[in-house]
Design an enzyme around this catalytic site. Structure first.
Site, PDB file in Angstrom:
ATOM      1  N   SER A  11       0.852  -1.199   0.000  1.00 13.27           N
ATOM      2  CA  SER A  11       0.000   0.000   0.000  1.00 13.27           C
ATOM      3  C   SER A  11       0.877   1.233   0.000  1.00 13.27           C
ATOM      4  O   SER A  11       1.773   1.362   0.839  1.00 13.27           O
ATOM      5  CB  SER A  11      -0.889   0.003   1.241  1.00 13.27           C
ATOM      6  OG  SER A  11      -1.413   1.305   1.443  1.00 13.27           O
ATOM      7  N   HIS A  36      -1.291  -1.361  -4.160  1.00 14.34           N
ATOM      8  CA  HIS A  36      -2.567  -1.077  -3.493  1.00 14.34           C
ATOM      9  C   HIS A  36      -2.632   0.430  -3.238  1.00 14.34           C
ATOM     10  O   HIS A  36      -1.757   1.005  -2.583  1.00 14.34           O
ATOM     11  CB  HIS A  36      -2.595  -1.859  -2.186  1.00 14.34           C
ATOM     12  CG  HIS A  36      -3.848  -1.767  -1.396  1.00 14.34           C
ATOM     13  ND1 HIS A  36      -4.917  -2.621  -1.553  1.00 14.34           N
ATOM     14  CD2 HIS A  36      -4.203  -0.918  -0.395  1.00 14.34           C
ATOM     15  CE1 HIS A  36      -5.865  -2.317  -0.688  1.00 14.34           C
ATOM     16  NE2 HIS A  36      -5.470  -1.281   0.028  1.00 14.34           N
ATOM     17  N   ASP A  38      -4.725   3.309  -1.605  1.00 10.38           N
ATOM     18  CA  ASP A  38      -5.793   3.619  -0.645  1.00 10.38           C
ATOM     19  C   ASP A  38      -6.384   4.994  -0.930  1.00 10.38           C
ATOM     20  O   ASP A  38      -5.698   6.013  -0.839  1.00 10.38           O
ATOM     21  CB  ASP A  38      -5.253   3.562   0.780  1.00 10.38           C
ATOM     22  CG  ASP A  38      -5.041   2.143   1.251  1.00 10.38           C
ATOM     23  OD1 ASP A  38      -5.988   1.337   1.144  1.00 10.38           O
ATOM     24  OD2 ASP A  38      -3.926   1.827   1.699  1.00 10.38           O
ATOM     25  N   MET A  40      -9.296   7.701   0.102  1.00  8.25           N
ATOM     26  CA  MET A  40     -10.171   8.044   1.234  1.00  8.25           C
ATOM     27  C   MET A  40     -10.757   9.433   1.036  1.00  8.25           C
ATOM     28  O   MET A  40     -10.083  10.329   0.537  1.00  8.25           O
ATOM     29  CB  MET A  40      -9.372   8.026   2.535  1.00  8.25           C
ATOM     30  CG  MET A  40      -8.572   6.758   2.754  1.00  8.25           C
ATOM     31  SD  MET A  40      -7.723   6.821   4.325  1.00  8.25           S
ATOM     32  CE  MET A  40      -6.676   5.368   4.209  1.00  8.25           C
ATOM     33  N   HIS A  69      -8.239   1.036  -3.692  1.00  6.10           N
ATOM     34  CA  HIS A  69      -9.128   0.564  -2.617  1.00  6.10           C
ATOM     35  C   HIS A  69      -9.978   1.766  -2.259  1.00  6.10           C
ATOM     36  O   HIS A  69      -9.516   2.679  -1.572  1.00  6.10           O
ATOM     37  CB  HIS A  69      -8.272   0.074  -1.435  1.00  6.10           C
ATOM     38  CG  HIS A  69      -9.068  -0.294  -0.215  1.00  6.10           C
ATOM     39  ND1 HIS A  69      -8.477  -0.516   1.020  1.00  6.10           N
ATOM     40  CD2 HIS A  69     -10.407  -0.488  -0.028  1.00  6.10           C
ATOM     41  CE1 HIS A  69      -9.415  -0.817   1.902  1.00  6.10           C
ATOM     42  NE2 HIS A  69     -10.583  -0.798   1.302  1.00  6.10           N
ATOM     43  N   MET A  71     -12.199   3.687  -0.344  1.00  2.00           N
ATOM     44  CA  MET A  71     -12.844   3.886   0.961  1.00  2.00           C
ATOM     45  C   MET A  71     -13.558   5.231   0.895  1.00  2.00           C
ATOM     46  O   MET A  71     -13.192   6.206   1.552  1.00  2.00           O
ATOM     47  CB  MET A  71     -11.783   3.852   2.068  1.00  2.00           C
ATOM     48  CG  MET A  71     -11.179   2.473   2.271  1.00  2.00           C
ATOM     49  SD  MET A  71      -9.717   2.491   3.327  1.00  2.00           S
ATOM     50  CE  MET A  71      -8.472   2.907   2.127  1.00  2.00           C
ATOM     51  N   MET A 140     -11.001  -6.799   5.685  1.00  2.00           N
ATOM     52  CA  MET A 140     -10.261  -5.769   6.417  1.00  2.00           C
ATOM     53  C   MET A 140      -9.861  -6.336   7.783  1.00  2.00           C
ATOM     54  O   MET A 140     -10.722  -6.758   8.559  1.00  2.00           O
ATOM     55  CB  MET A 140     -11.113  -4.510   6.606  1.00  2.00           C
ATOM     56  CG  MET A 140     -11.451  -3.768   5.320  1.00  2.00           C
ATOM     57  SD  MET A 140     -10.017  -3.274   4.343  1.00  2.00           S
ATOM     58  CE  MET A 140      -9.134  -2.214   5.503  1.00  2.00           C
ATOM     59  N   PHE A 146      -6.755   4.233   8.204  1.00  2.78           N
ATOM     60  CA  PHE A 146      -5.393   4.601   8.584  1.00  2.78           C
ATOM     61  C   PHE A 146      -4.459   3.408   8.470  1.00  2.78           C
ATOM     62  O   PHE A 146      -4.868   2.266   8.695  1.00  2.78           O
ATOM     63  CB  PHE A 146      -5.357   5.110  10.034  1.00  2.78           C
ATOM     64  CG  PHE A 146      -6.265   6.282  10.266  1.00  2.78           C
ATOM     65  CD1 PHE A 146      -5.856   7.569   9.976  1.00  2.78           C
ATOM     66  CD2 PHE A 146      -7.548   6.081  10.731  1.00  2.78           C
ATOM     67  CE1 PHE A 146      -6.707   8.645  10.158  1.00  2.78           C
ATOM     68  CE2 PHE A 146      -8.411   7.152  10.926  1.00  2.78           C
ATOM     69  CZ  PHE A 146      -7.985   8.448  10.638  1.00  2.78           C
ATOM     70  N   GLY A 147      -3.228   3.705   8.147  1.00  2.00           N
ATOM     71  CA  GLY A 147      -2.200   2.682   8.211  1.00  2.00           C
ATOM     72  C   GLY A 147      -1.705   2.566   9.646  1.00  2.00           C
ATOM     73  O   GLY A 147      -2.127   3.298  10.550  1.00  2.00           O
ATOM     74  N   ASP A 178      -6.144  -6.917   4.591  1.00  2.00           N
ATOM     75  CA  ASP A 178      -5.621  -5.542   4.558  1.00  2.00           C
ATOM     76  C   ASP A 178      -5.586  -4.960   5.958  1.00  2.00           C
ATOM     77  O   ASP A 178      -6.638  -4.741   6.564  1.00  2.00           O
ATOM     78  CB  ASP A 178      -6.535  -4.704   3.645  1.00  2.00           C
ATOM     79  CG  ASP A 178      -6.008  -3.290   3.434  1.00  2.00           C
ATOM     80  OD1 ASP A 178      -4.923  -2.965   3.935  1.00  2.00           O
ATOM     81  OD2 ASP A 178      -6.719  -2.519   2.748  1.00  2.00           O
ATOM     82  N   GLY A 180      -2.338  -4.216   9.183  1.00  2.00           N
ATOM     83  CA  GLY A 180      -1.572  -4.853  10.256  1.00  2.00           C
ATOM     84  C   GLY A 180      -0.863  -6.126   9.842  1.00  2.00           C
ATOM     85  O   GLY A 180      -0.571  -6.980  10.680  1.00  2.00           O
TER      86      GLY A 180
END
Ligand code: DX5
Ligand code: ZN
Length: 266
Positions: A11, A36, A38, A40, A69, A71, A140, A146-147, A178, A180
């Site tokens: 990501s 990936h 992200d 948002m 992705h 979101m 998820m 958030f990362g 996705d 952690g």
């Protein structure tokens, strides 16, 4: 590069945006299978990140598939723009979409692969009707937005359930996870049946060498979590016990002024 059935999707949320092209090139050299992206909107999730122009710029500097992705609320409004920018596939959320089937069909009409993401509190059962139309399910393993968050152990049984559903209903559908994902959690999700690992924090190191080592290592140990030929889950082999976690509860990047909206940072 041999991927042993496990695909890696770094990501770019965790990348240094001042040297994004360089970091994507490093990921490509390190064996990443796709990028990936992200996206948002500050509404669907409490954060803002990345629009179609970033995809357009990255399309010029990498051969890897680019996978937004989304979101965001009303993803249908942005599919054309991201497709024209050079996206290869899309991940859209089940949550908040009253017309998910229409969204998935629209993605396919654009000639792109379609994946549906489900949040930690969303049960696997919601996928039953849409699964035959999907190229990927994304479970998820953190709350989106958030990362750098802690992997949620409670998602492991759901990964197994989704793996079983895929096995029964759409065996060529990918199962992504996705959030952690690191050296401790990769074997757990690999063992539960995931075959696409999204990872930001653990795959964008401070040097090219560090990143390369981590990418290879994450794939290797995720593969090690599976027995030869294993496709779906195996409860007897993998427990839900927590992996290695840090004791920090606040984000090392932000200063805690988020008003408590960002739990589980490490
Ligand atoms: C979370 C994003 C993830 C995130 C993963 O909302 O969807 O893709 O970048 O980052 P890490 O690997 O740091 O959890
Ligand atoms: Zn993501």
């Amino acid at each position: 590069m041999q991927n042993n059935g496990i695909k890696l999707a770094p990501s770019i949320l965790a990348a240094d945006f001042a040297r994004l092209a360089e970091q994507v090139a490093e990921a490509e050299r390190s064996g990443a299978d796709r990028i990936h992206v992200d996206v948002m909107d500050g509404h669907f999730v409490p954060n803002i990140a990345i629009g179609a122009p970033i995809v357009q710029s990255l399309r010029r500097v990498t051969r890897l598939p680019l996978e937004p992705h989304l979101m965001i609320s009303d993803p249908d409004c942005f599919l054309d723009e991201f497709a024209e920018a050079g996206s290869t596939s899309f991940l859209v959320h089940w949550e908040g979409n009253n017309n998910l089937h229409r969204t998935v069909q629209r993605i396919k009409a654009l000639g792109k692969s379609a994946g549906v993401a489900i949040n930690p509190a969303t049960p696997a059962a919601v996928l039953e009707e849409i699964l035959p139309d999907l190229d990927q399910v994304l479970v998820m393993t953190v709350n989106p937005g958030f990362g750098h968050q802690h992997f949620l152990q409670s998602t492991l049984p759901k990964i197994r359930r989704v793996a079983q559903m895929i096995e029964q209903m759409k065996p060529d559908c990918e199962l992504g996870v996705d959030g952690g994902i690191d050296e401790a959690t990769a074997p757990m999700v690999g063992g539960a049946g995931a075959n696409v690992l999204v990872a930001g924090t653990r795959q964008h190191g401070t040097s090219a060498n560090k990143e390369r080592t981590q990418l290879c290592r994450v794939r290797q140990i995720a593969t090690g979590g599976r027995r030869s030929g294993q496709r779906a889950c195996d409860r007897s082999r993998f427990s839900d016990r927590p992996g290695k976690e840090t004791s920090e509860t606040t984000c090392s990047v932000v200063d805690g002024s988020c008003g408590g909206r960002r739990p589980n940072y490490r």
